[in-house]
Design an enzyme around this catalytic site. Structure first.
Site, mmCIF file in Angstrom:
data_model
loop_
_atom_site.group_PDB
_atom_site.id
_atom_site.type_symbol
_atom_site.label_atom_id
_atom_site.label_comp_id
_atom_site.label_asym_id
_atom_site.label_seq_id
_atom_site.Cartn_x
_atom_site.Cartn_y
_atom_site.Cartn_z
ATOM 1 C CB THR A 28 1.416 -11.119 15.151
ATOM 2 O OG1 THR A 28 2.218 -12.200 15.605
ATOM 3 C CG2 THR A 28 0.141 -11.665 14.557
ATOM 4 C CB THR A 69 -0.906 -0.003 1.254
ATOM 5 O OG1 THR A 69 -1.723 -1.175 1.184
ATOM 6 C CG2 THR A 69 -1.790 1.219 1.322
ATOM 7 C CG ASP A 102 -1.293 -7.309 -2.263
ATOM 8 O OD1 ASP A 102 -2.153 -6.414 -2.281
ATOM 9 O OD2 ASP A 102 -1.165 -8.119 -1.325
ATOM 10 C CB SER A 103 3.004 -8.274 1.178
ATOM 11 O OG SER A 103 1.936 -8.256 2.076
ATOM 12 C CD GLN A 149 -6.078 -22.247 18.552
ATOM 13 O OE1 GLN A 149 -7.059 -21.622 18.943
ATOM 14 N NE2 GLN A 149 -6.149 -23.494 18.135
ATOM 15 C CB CYS A 150 -2.708 -17.177 23.499
ATOM 16 S SG CYS A 150 -4.071 -18.056 24.232
ATOM 17 C CG ASP A 166 -2.168 -7.935 3.667
ATOM 18 O OD1 ASP A 166 -2.534 -7.201 4.615
ATOM 19 O OD2 ASP A 166 -2.744 -7.958 2.567
HETATM 20 N N1 ASP Z 1 -2.420 -5.926 0.615
HETATM 21 C C1 ASP Z 1 -1.374 -4.998 0.963
HETATM 22 C C2 ASP Z 1 -0.076 -5.773 1.018
HETATM 23 O O1 ASP Z 1 0.180 -6.465 1.976
HETATM 24 C C3 ASP Z 1 -1.680 -4.340 2.250
HETATM 25 C C4 ASP Z 1 -0.640 -3.388 2.745
HETATM 26 O O2 ASP Z 1 0.350 -3.076 2.127
HETATM 27 O O3 ASP Z 1 -0.807 -2.887 3.844
HETATM 28 O O4 ASP Z 1 0.691 -5.710 0.102
#
Ligand code: ASP
Length: 345
Positions: free
Chosen positions: A166, A13, A57-58, A280-281, A90
């Site tokens: 995370t 983004t 895009d990641s 999972q926590c 992401d």
């Molecule tokens: N979908 C985008 C990505 O991970 C979201 C971002 O950049 O925040 O490339």
């Protein structure tokens, strides 16, 4: 002190612009970043830009992208004092974790950052994230050594160890969390470094940076839940070529004790599949001695992931399986703190 920084734009983004016709976010030519962020001209450090072509895009990140980033840094390592990797949010935690294991003898900062809003938007979080990341990557002590010689994630005033992070919020500017390890720095009026918690490469000072680029992805994450079925568990554990499973358990590492479940796990372990127990926590650690449900897992040979994030566990397994064949040796390394990813010595 002036530093030289390499800014690597992989996508995400932060480097997107709204297309006036479709209103969709599309990547802009990042080498023209100065048009979008003229503030960069005021930075005293020398900044060079490398842009992935095409930027991604990641969600599309794969191991070969990690290898590309790592090799790019390795090839230019002597020419720069620090590296800033612009990356989609992401999968940023996966990529930062992976790079932390791939690098051996890292003594310069590699700071991952990105943003929730594109850098050209009025209310963007991208400018602060970018500018502070550059400052952090450039920061040196009085003897000229990097203040944070680690793979980190910087986001919304906080610098974290990358393999402790995370992504937990898809909307808030504070998108990342490091629940089991303190921040390495906090940016307010001044950038305050939390040096007692930063890893310094005292012992291997002067040793050459190495990139471990062989990774084995025959790993899968199995998240347990009430009502989990025998058929699903069985077919999952019989997946072709599977070498390791991250068992996402409840609380401090607990799982059902019904015999079909335990027998399927035991059978997989006997077939040489590594089962790593990660909670999972978000916060806290696996303790397979706290409850009988955990004790049973330990007894059949499930390995504790301690307070690892799932992202760090996945990339640590990719890395170890890529380097070694001996299951016993891999299990021993899993119990060790290799890059500050778990809270044991
Ligand atoms: N979908 C985008 C990505 O991970 C979201 C971002 O950049 O925040 O490339």
């Amino acid at each position: 002190m002036k530093s030289k920084i390499l800014l690597i734009y992989t996508g995400g983004t932060i480097g997107m612009k709204q297309d006036p016709d479709s209103m969709a976010l599309i990547p802009f030519n990042f080498t023209q970043i100065l048009d979008e962020v003229p503030e960069l001209k005021k930075i005293v450090h020398k900044i060079d830009i490398f842009s992935f072509d095409p930027p991604i895009d990641s969600s599309e990140v794969e191991v070969h992208i990690w290898v590309d980033i790592a090799n790019l840094i390795k090839e230019r390592y002597d020419r720069y004092d620090g590296f800033v990797v612009l990356h989609g949010t992401d999968t940023m935690s996966y990529s930062a974790s992976a790079l932390s294991f791939m690098f051996e003898n890292l003594s310069k900062p590699v700071v991952f950052t990105g943003s929730q809003l594109p850098i050209g938007m009025l209310r963007t979080d991208g400018k602060e994230n970018l500018i502070s990341s550059i400052e952090i990557a450039a920061a040196k002590d009085s003897q000229g050594r990097a203040i944070v010689p680690e793979v980190c994630v910087y986001f919304e005033s906080q610098l974290y160890r990358g393999n402790r992070t995370t992504k937990y919020n898809a909307e808030n500017f504070r998108a990342f969390r490091s629940a089991n390890y303190p921040c390495l720095a906090e940016a307010g009026i001044h950038i305050k470094y939390n040096t007692p918690f930063i890893n310094y490469p005292e012992l291997n000072q002067g040793e050459e940076l190495r990139v471990n680029s062989v990774m084995d992805t025959n790993v899968a994450i199995f998240k347990i839940h009430p009502g989990i079925s025998e058929a699903v568990t069985e077919s999952f554990l019989k997946t072709k070529n599977l070498r390791a499973v991250i068992l996402e358990t409840y609380g401090s590492g607990n799982a059902p004790t019904k015999s079909w479940f335990i027998n399927l796990l035991r059978d997989a372990i006997e077939r040489g599949i590594i089962i790593l127990n990660v909670s999972q926590c978000l916060a806290g650690s696996v303790d397979m001695e706290a409850y009988s449900t955990g004790i049973l897992l330990k007894k059949i040979g499930v390995i504790s992931g301690f307070d690892s994030t799932t992202e760090a566990a996945v990339s640590k397994l990719f890395f170890l399986l890529g380097q070694y064949n001996d299951v016993q040796l891999i299990k021993e390394y899993l119990q060790k703190n290799l890059r500050g990813e778990i809270s044991i010595n």
